[in-house]
Motif scaffolding. Structure first.
Motif, PDB file in Angstrom:
ATOM      1  N   ALA A 554       0.855  -1.195   0.000  1.00  0.00           N
ATOM      2  CA  ALA A 554       0.000   0.000   0.000  1.00  0.00           C
ATOM      3  C   ALA A 554       0.884   1.235   0.000  1.00  0.00           C
ATOM      4  O   ALA A 554       0.933   1.992   0.951  1.00  0.00           O
ATOM      5  CB  ALA A 554      -0.925  -0.008   1.212  1.00  0.00           C
ATOM      6  N   GLY A 555       1.609   1.440  -1.074  1.00  0.00           N
ATOM      7  CA  GLY A 555       2.556   2.534  -1.129  1.00  0.00           C
ATOM      8  C   GLY A 555       3.898   2.119  -0.570  1.00  0.00           C
ATOM      9  O   GLY A 555       4.939   2.510  -1.067  1.00  0.00           O
ATOM     10  N   LYS A 556       3.884   1.298   0.468  1.00  0.00           N
ATOM     11  CA  LYS A 556       5.097   0.671   0.980  1.00  0.00           C
ATOM     12  C   LYS A 556       4.730  -0.750   1.378  1.00  0.00           C
ATOM     13  O   LYS A 556       3.559  -1.080   1.571  1.00  0.00           O
ATOM     14  CB  LYS A 556       5.665   1.456   2.153  1.00  0.00           C
ATOM     15  N   GLU A 557       5.742  -1.577   1.477  1.00  0.00           N
ATOM     16  CA  GLU A 557       5.498  -2.983   1.773  1.00  0.00           C
ATOM     17  C   GLU A 557       5.180  -3.157   3.262  1.00  0.00           C
ATOM     18  O   GLU A 557       5.988  -2.832   4.131  1.00  0.00           O
ATOM     19  CB  GLU A 557       6.718  -3.816   1.383  1.00  0.00           C
ATOM     20  N   LEU A 558       3.984  -3.673   3.529  1.00  0.00           N
ATOM     21  CA  LEU A 558       3.530  -3.900   4.901  1.00  0.00           C
ATOM     22  C   LEU A 558       3.387  -5.389   5.156  1.00  0.00           C
ATOM     23  O   LEU A 558       2.964  -6.146   4.276  1.00  0.00           O
ATOM     24  CB  LEU A 558       2.193  -3.202   5.141  1.00  0.00           C
ATOM     25  N   CYS A 559       3.729  -5.799   6.374  1.00  0.00           N
ATOM     26  CA  CYS A 559       3.661  -7.209   6.751  1.00  0.00           C
ATOM     27  C   CYS A 559       2.722  -7.403   7.930  1.00  0.00           C
ATOM     28  O   CYS A 559       2.647  -6.558   8.836  1.00  0.00           O
ATOM     29  CB  CYS A 559       5.051  -7.728   7.134  1.00  0.00           C
ATOM     30  N   CYS A 572       7.527  -3.923   6.664  1.00  0.00           N
ATOM     31  CA  CYS A 572       8.242  -5.194   6.681  1.00  0.00           C
ATOM     32  C   CYS A 572       9.714  -5.001   7.047  1.00  0.00           C
ATOM     33  O   CYS A 572      10.378  -4.079   6.574  1.00  0.00           O
ATOM     34  CB  CYS A 572       8.160  -5.869   5.310  1.00  0.00           C
ATOM     35  N   GLN A 573      10.227  -5.892   7.875  1.00  0.00           N
ATOM     36  CA  GLN A 573      11.628  -5.838   8.263  1.00  0.00           C
ATOM     37  C   GLN A 573      12.544  -6.390   7.177  1.00  0.00           C
ATOM     38  O   GLN A 573      13.691  -5.971   7.051  1.00  0.00           O
ATOM     39  CB  GLN A 573      11.841  -6.605   9.571  1.00  0.00           C
ATOM     40  N   TYR A 574      12.045  -7.353   6.417  1.00  0.00           N
ATOM     41  CA  TYR A 574      12.815  -7.842   5.273  1.00  0.00           C
ATOM     42  C   TYR A 574      12.524  -6.926   4.095  1.00  0.00           C
ATOM     43  O   TYR A 574      11.405  -6.845   3.620  1.00  0.00           O
ATOM     44  CB  TYR A 574      12.440  -9.285   4.922  1.00  0.00           C
TER      45      TYR A 574
END
Length: 628
Positions: A554-559, A572-574
């Motif tokens: 969503a615009g940036k990778e979220l985990c 996300c940390q990875y």
């Protein structure tokens, strides 16, 4: 006496030598002429010996001409001719050594005297919180139409000075070489029903800050505006400036078509595209042109600062420098901003060094006019607006160019929270544009985008995105690299999802018969919700990755991250190379449809219709999940 006579004879011999030569030449030529006249008077029909004599006469005449030429060559030259200057190439531009002086860099127009107490003076905010009922109504009407505070803009001078130059010292002291000379530019500004004050302030800002020797023209492109003040009134206003011209599209075709129209009538060495609600800071143009003078394949953007949409405060640059940003993209093919990686900060010695950017916003930039067309200008089959900046970003890098941000060039821009204009063919034109760029430039990585956008996938399968033959031929003709090269060499920091992830889609809970949903505007650090499954992707699209993460873009990778009291979406940390996922972001998809969190040692469950974690129980239907 004998000595005097000898000297006199030498003097006469020296003085009359040319005349003696001329007289001898005259006697010789007369003799030959009489012989030639005698011979040519004979009739060719007479005896053969006559014809032989004629042939000999021709030879004598040839000898005579050679003799005359030799005599002429030895004659002393009496007339002195002008010296012959060696001319350079017709296309070679002459330039003086050294650096441009302040006098040479004088702007085209001189600002009228400024009132330091005027609204918005020196870039200060103009507050409109204490208004009469009539003024408040005017403000609300203008804000509704333009999505910024036109009431404030209309009361700020069209010529407003932005105050002292607050750029870093190295920018203020930067000098520009005369040789090779900096290129000229045509400034292209597209507008559609733009507010009068923001449009004209943009025009005056360009004229008040751009050196006259580089600013060749300002081209205003009207994308079929319907407001009357943007017709005859605008034409009459700009007539006073010979450098400004207005061209118009009869029907609304959008930004892409309008910019192509503006570029087609431009005549300068470079094209500078600006939006219609900008203000240029002191010294903005020279650094852009200087970079293109150094490397004509560079596509350069200014450091874009914010003009408040409410108060029209101009956020001035920091003399001590500040954290810089560059452009990026997500796998929904939308543009975004991010901080500079360490290697880019280390490469740059000071603020005069350009910032290499994987993508650019696309609203404000300068490009060589020749290079603009060489790399394919814009995709003419794209419609209205949207996706063209990401398409050009990929194309420039993959085809041998480079995108750069020039920190010493500062331009303010009014960033609106939403567009005041409708799309003639609906918002799906943006998706169509994105499909075109994915099909031409992204190779197999396009499938990552299609998994995140079902309508794009449908368009791709049905072929309803138009003909891309010309764009594919362009890619082949100018020998562009593939998208994997771009990811490896231009944007190695990007997280690249699995082209074929183990699982992807909506995550449906079999007990509740609803789907895991991010909720509205979830950019991280917010709990998720359960919502009716709609099958459109978007907020309900997740991927189970080879790193055992459950991701949402969503615009940036979220985990999806597990906590003692529930689950949230977090960044996300990875991320890419040399990073690793934490245990709380790792999940195990079991055969009995339980989703087990490796960090918290619990399973994803439902409590009071909200997602949470609970001790694993394979008999609990509210712990059963299915990827669809």
């Amino acid at each position: 006496m004998r000595l005097r006579m000898t000297s006199l004879r030498r003097l006469l011999r020296k003085h009359f030598l040319p005349w003696k030569i001329a007289l001898a030449t005259f006697v010789f030529i007369s003799f030959l002429f009489l012989m030639q006249k005698e011979v040519v008077s004979w009739d060719d029909s007479e005896e053969p010996w006559h014809r032989n004599m004629a042939n000999k006469s021709n030879k004598v005449m040839d000898m005579m001409m050679v003799a005359v030429k030799n005599i002429r060559d030895v004659m002393p030259e009496m007339q002195i001719n002008a010296p012959i200057r060696q001319e350079g190439s017709v296309n070679q531009k002459r330039c003086l050594p050294g650096y441009y002086s302040a006098a040479e860099l004088e702007p085209l127009m001189k600002r009228p005297p400024q009132d330091p107490n005027a609204p918005g003076a020196a870039g200060k905010p103009f507050l409109t919180d204490k208004l009469s009922p009539e003024e408040q109504k005017e403000k609300e009407t203008g804000s509704k139409k333009h999505c910024f505070n036109v009431f404030a803009s209309d009361r700020i001078s069209l010529h407003r000075d932005l105050g002292p130059d607050t750029r870093p010292p190295e920018c203020i002291e930067q000098k520009f070489k005369r040789c090779p000379s900096l290129p000229t530019t045509s400034v292209v500004i597209v507008f559609h029903n733009e507010a009068w004050s923001t449009l004209l302030r943009t025009v005056h800002s360009v004229m008040d800050t751009s050196p006259a020797i580089f600013l060749k023209e300002i081209i205003l492109v009207d994308d079929a505006s319907t407001d009357d003040y943007l017709k005859d009134k605008l034409d009459d206003y700009v007539k006073q400036f010979q450098i400004v011209k207005v061209v118009r599209q009869i029907e609304r075709k959008g930004l892409i078509s309008a910019r192509l129209l503006g570029a087609s009538v431009a005549t300068a060495d470079t094209l500078t595209f600006l939006d219609a609600h900008c203000e240029c800071f002191t010294g903005w143009l020279e650094p852009l042109l200087a970079r293109i003078s150094e490397n004509y394949t560079a596509v350069v953007s200014p450091d874009i600062t914010t003009i408040s949409l409410d108060t029209f405060e101009f956020m001035k640059p920091n003399p001590y420098g500040q954290n810089k940003n560059r452009g990026n993209f997500d796998w929904q093919l939308t543009f975004g901003w991010e901080g500079l990686p360490d290697h880019e900060n280390q490469r740059r010695k000071n603020e005069t060094y350009p910032i290499k950017s994987p993508t650019f916003a696309g609203g404000l930039f300068t490009i060589s006019r020749h290079y603009f067309y060489y790399i394919g200008s814009y995709d003419e089959e794209m419609e209205i607006w949207g996706g063209e900046n990401v398409e050009m970003s990929f194309r420039v890098w993959q085809c041998g160019g480079q995108l750069e941000i020039i920190p010493c060039s500062v331009v303010g821009h009014v960033f609106r929270t939403k567009s005041p204009h409708s799309f003639p063919k609906g918002a799906q034109v943006i998706i169509r544009n994105q499909v075109r760029l994915a099909e031409v430039w992204m190779d197999d990585y396009k499938h990552i985008f299609y998994r995140r956008n079902n309508l794009a996938l449908k368009m791709s399968r049905e072929g309803t995105f138009g003909n891309i033959t010309k764009r594919l031929e362009l890619r082949k003709h100018i020998q562009c690299k593939d998208f994997s090269w771009y990811l490896k060499n231009v944007y190695p920091e990007a997280y690249v999802p699995d082209i074929n992830p183990p699982l992807s889609g909506a995550i449906r809970n079999t007990g509740l018969q609803a789907c895991l949903d991010c909720g509205q505007d979830n950019k991280g650090d917010k709990p998720l919700i359960m919502y009716s499954c709609h099958g459109l992707g978007g907020n309900q699209y997740f991927e189970y990755t080879s790193q055992q993460e459950i991701r949402h873009s969503a615009g940036k990778e979220l985990c999806l991250r597990g906590y003692q009291v529930g689950v949230k979406l977090q960044e996300c940390q990875y991320k890419s190379q040399n990073t690793f996922p934490i245990a709380e972001e790792k999940w195990e998809i079991r055969q009995d449809h339980l989703i087990f969190n490796l960090g918290m040692k619990m399973c994803l469950s439902i409590s009071e219709k909200q997602p949470t974690l609970a001790p694993c129980n394979s008999e609990d239907v509210f712990q059963k999940w299915v990827f669809e």
